[in-house]
Design a protein around this motif. Sequence first.
Motif, PDB file in Angstrom:
ATOM      1  N   ASP A  52       0.818  -1.212   0.000  1.00  0.00           N
ATOM      2  CA  ASP A  52       0.000   0.000   0.000  1.00  0.00           C
ATOM      3  C   ASP A  52       0.854   1.265   0.000  1.00  0.00           C
ATOM      4  OD1 ASP A  52      -2.328  -1.492  -0.017  1.00  0.00           O
ATOM      5  OD2 ASP A  52      -2.542  -1.456   2.161  1.00  0.00           O
ATOM      6  N   ALA A  53       1.908   1.282   0.826  1.00  0.00           N
ATOM      7  CA  ALA A  53       2.774   2.468   0.900  1.00  0.00           C
ATOM      8  C   ALA A  53       3.494   2.704  -0.419  1.00  0.00           C
ATOM      9  CB  ALA A  53       3.781   2.315   2.040  1.00  0.00           C
ATOM     10  N   CYS A  54       3.967   1.632  -1.043  1.00  0.00           N
ATOM     11  CA  CYS A  54       4.654   1.759  -2.331  1.00  0.00           C
ATOM     12  C   CYS A  54       3.699   2.290  -3.398  1.00  0.00           C
ATOM     13  CB  CYS A  54       5.234   0.413  -2.749  1.00  0.00           C
ATOM     14  SG  CYS A  54       6.117   0.451  -4.322  1.00  0.00           S
ATOM     15  N   CYS A  55       2.517   1.710  -3.470  1.00  0.00           N
ATOM     16  CA  CYS A  55       1.537   2.141  -4.470  1.00  0.00           C
ATOM     17  C   CYS A  55       1.152   3.597  -4.280  1.00  0.00           C
ATOM     18  CB  CYS A  55       0.297   1.249  -4.398  1.00  0.00           C
ATOM     19  SG  CYS A  55       0.582  -0.432  -4.998  1.00  0.00           S
ATOM     20  N   GLN A  56       0.936   3.990  -3.038  1.00  0.00           N
ATOM     21  CA  GLN A  56       0.544   5.376  -2.760  1.00  0.00           C
ATOM     22  C   GLN A  56       1.662   6.342  -3.115  1.00  0.00           C
ATOM     23  OE1 GLN A  56      -2.573   6.312  -1.903  1.00  0.00           O
ATOM     24  NE2 GLN A  56      -1.807   8.363  -2.283  1.00  0.00           N
ATOM     25  N   ARG A  57       2.887   6.004  -2.751  1.00  0.00           N
ATOM     26  CA  ARG A  57       4.018   6.909  -2.989  1.00  0.00           C
ATOM     27  C   ARG A  57       4.353   7.064  -4.466  1.00  0.00           C
ATOM     28  NH1 ARG A  57      10.227   5.954  -0.996  1.00  0.00           N
ATOM     29  NH2 ARG A  57      11.124   7.762  -2.043  1.00  0.00           N
ATOM     30  N   PHE A  59       2.606   5.544  -7.298  1.00  0.00           N
ATOM     31  CA  PHE A  59       1.516   5.473  -8.270  1.00  0.00           C
ATOM     32  C   PHE A  59       0.214   5.971  -7.655  1.00  0.00           C
ATOM     33  CE2 PHE A  59       4.483   1.928  -9.194  1.00  0.00           C
ATOM     34  CZ  PHE A  59       4.967   2.376 -10.408  1.00  0.00           C
ATOM     35  N   GLY A  60       0.292   7.095  -6.959  1.00  0.00           N
ATOM     36  CA  GLY A  60      -0.871   7.633  -6.260  1.00  0.00           C
ATOM     37  C   GLY A  60      -2.096   7.788  -7.139  1.00  0.00           C
TER      38      GLY A  60
END
Length: 134
Positions: A52-57, A59-60
Motif C-alpha cells: 500500500d505504501a509503495c503504491c501510494q508513494r 503510483f498515487g
Amino acid sequence: LLPEPRSQQMMGDASSNWYPNWEESGSTDCLNDGNAPYYIRVSGTYFENSLDACCQRFFGWASAACTAAGRATITGYYPNWGGGTENKCLSTDDATAGPIPNYLHSYLEEDVGTCCQNRYNWAYDECISLSGGG
C-alpha cells in the motif's frame, strides 16, 4: 562503526522490500520479488515497507490498480523458504505474506498437502499443522 546504508537494511526482510516496477513500460505496480534493479538497490530510497505504501508513494493516481496487481493473480501454496525456518507452506491467499516471490513460482502447488509432501516430506505432519491443516 557506520550504520548500514538503507538499501542493505531493506534487503534483510523481503516482505518490506516493495519497490516501483519501472522496468516494465507503462507499469503501475510495485514488486517485492527480491529482483530490484541495481539503481533501486544502491539508492535504497525507493523501498517501502508495504504494498500500500509503495503504491501510494509511486503510483498515487493509480493506487487501487497498483494494490490489486500486487495481490492478484496466482493461487496455491509454496514453501516458506524465504520467510523463516518453519517447515510450512504459505498460501498465496494470505495477504500478510505478500505476493509470492518470483523464484518460488515454479514450486507453487495446488493444495497444502501436496506442497508439504513435495517440499517437506521429512516433516510432513509438522508442515500440515504449521500450514493451517489440509
